[in-house]
Design an enzyme around this catalytic site. Structure first.
Site, mmCIF file in Angstrom:
data_model
loop_
_atom_site.group_PDB
_atom_site.id
_atom_site.type_symbol
_atom_site.label_atom_id
_atom_site.label_comp_id
_atom_site.label_asym_id
_atom_site.label_seq_id
_atom_site.Cartn_x
_atom_site.Cartn_y
_atom_site.Cartn_z
ATOM 1 N N LYS A 78 50.398 42.238 48.449
ATOM 2 C CA LYS A 78 49.926 40.848 48.461
ATOM 3 C C LYS A 78 51.089 39.870 48.573
ATOM 4 O O LYS A 78 50.983 38.824 49.231
ATOM 5 C CB LYS A 78 49.120 40.577 47.195
ATOM 6 C CG LYS A 78 47.862 41.424 47.089
ATOM 7 C CD LYS A 78 47.242 41.310 45.710
ATOM 8 C CE LYS A 78 46.010 42.195 45.584
ATOM 9 N NZ LYS A 78 45.447 42.180 44.223
ATOM 10 N N ILE B 266 39.887 33.941 45.598
ATOM 11 C CA ILE B 266 40.612 32.663 45.536
ATOM 12 C C ILE B 266 40.981 32.239 46.958
ATOM 13 O O ILE B 266 41.551 33.033 47.702
ATOM 14 C CB ILE B 266 41.894 32.795 44.687
ATOM 15 C CG1 ILE B 266 41.553 33.227 43.257
ATOM 16 C CG2 ILE B 266 42.673 31.480 44.668
ATOM 17 C CD1 ILE B 266 42.776 33.530 42.409
ATOM 18 N N GLY C 30 36.694 42.148 43.275
ATOM 19 C CA GLY C 30 35.273 42.225 42.956
ATOM 20 C C GLY C 30 34.407 42.151 44.198
ATOM 21 O O GLY C 30 34.788 41.588 45.223
#
Length: 386
Positions: A195, A126, A294
């Site tokens: 994060k 993202i 991923g």
């Protein structure tokens, strides 16, 4: 070779993805050349530019960018710092090392007049950091947060939609490669914490490190009966990390299983997807949905950073000069706690049904203090934020 010479540190899932995307893209092959790949000693292969001699990479003046994909703290920290000192730009997806050493990396990069970029360290594929940077050109940001860990979201979603136990959902996540054999970072909130620290640093131009000041409740103690209890009340559970600015100089930061109406946007985020959002002065609420991890999504985000360096695209300048205190003592919140302990004698606590208790008139700090006390007596208890 026309274009930019880069070196990749590590050729695992993400590093391999970076090389694969470049090899398969004529567009990128015209711009980028993988001049060297640093690997551990047993994987050295000179025919494929694989070397264990990092100094040779640092001494190569043609290599302008180091793409760090090793993960973990060491040797990533030392190799990033050495790259800066050698006048190399660095891009990384390594949230653990960025969250812990943000200040050192920023200062070292500035001293050596090179770029430090870390787009995929938060929310993987993202373009969260890029868009946060764009918002900050105009707006002050009041809050950030969301679903920052795809593994925990996958587990909760499996319990909801496949009607399996937490243990079965975790096993599925491990079998599919979403969760490690030791899932602590994912299910206890540490991955989210890294994060969230990085996002907070950028959003508020401050410097926050992982630690006890950030209140955490993970999903380790989540049961199918919890999911069913709240679904019966049209509520869904999501593990949310959030940071909110209040009183101009204070930050409320927490990571907690949080309840949402089932038709809320966040409640409908399924599988291993991430959803991250901000609230700005003039743009209001703005959210981003996509793959948070991923091989290809993360590698793509790394390469976006590399191309930005090639094209001399500016990066949001953070110096941590906005000194904000993490203060959860004065930020009001309400919670529901599931425990075998009878809490009827406590002030501002009322029984909802059976083991579920509503905590009213709380701050984040007071609720977490109570929860820690309860865990000493009932280590399977869990707390949800409303």
């Amino acid at each position: 070779m026309i274009g930019l010479d880069i070196a990749i540190l590590g050729l695992g899932t993400v590093g391999g993805g970076v090389k694969e995307i470049i090899d398969e893209s004529q567009r990128l092959k015209e711009k980028l050349n993988v001049a060297a790949i640093w690997v551990r000693k047993e994987k050295v292969d000179a025919t494929q530019n694989k070397t264990n001699d990092y100094q040779s990479i640092l001494d190569n003046d043609d290599i302008k960018v180091i793409v760090e994909t090793l993960g973990g703290i060491h040797p990533a920290y030392e190799m990033i710092m050495d790259a800066f000192k050698a006048g190399k730009n660095v891009v990384t997806a390594n949230k653990a090392v960025v969250a812990k050493y943000m200040e050192e990396f920023i200062n070292e990069a500035k001293q050596n007049h090179v770029s430090f970029r870390f787009e995929p360290s938060v929310a993987g594929g993202i373009p969260w950091i890029q868009n946060l940077k764009r918002v900050l050109r105009i707006d002050d940001v009041q809050s950030i947060g969301g679903i920052l860990n795809g593994t925990s979201n996958f587990i909760i979603d499996a319990i909801v939609n496949q009607h399996v136990s937490f243990k079965e959902a975790l096993k599925q996540a491990q079998d599919m490669g979403y969760a490690e054999a030791d899932p602590t970072a994912d299910i206890d909130g540490y991955d989210v914490e890294n994060k969230l620290c990085i996002s907070t640093d950028l959003a508020f131009n401050t410097l926050v490190k992982p630690g006890d000041a950030i209140k955490k409740v993970g999903i380790r103690n989540l049961l199918k009966e919890d999911v069913d209890f709240f679904l019966g009340r049209n509520m869904n559970i999501k593990l949310i990390g959030q940071a909110r600015l209040y009183n101009q100089d204070k930050l409320a930061i927490s990571i907690e299983p949080t309840l949402f109406p089932v038709d809320n946007t966040i409640a409908t985020v399924n599988g291993n997807l991430n959803y991250v959002q901000l609230t700005g002065d003039t743009i209001g609420p703005l959210g981003f949905l996509g793959q948070g991890a991923g091989r290809k999504p993360t590698a793509n985000a790394l390469l976006q950073d590399v191309v930005d360096i090639l094209e001399n695209n500016p990066y949001y300048d953070i110096d941590g000069s906005h000194h904000l205190a993490i203060d959860n003592h004065n930020f009001a919140a309400e919670y529901i706690l599931r425990t075998d302990i009878d809490l009827s004698d406590l002030q501002d606590v009322s029984n909802l049904e059976g083991k579920y208790w509503h905590l009213s008139n709380q701050t984040i700090e007071s609720a977490h203090m109570l929860y820690q006390e309860i865990l000493q007596k009932n280590n399977k208890a869990i707390m949800f934020r409303q």
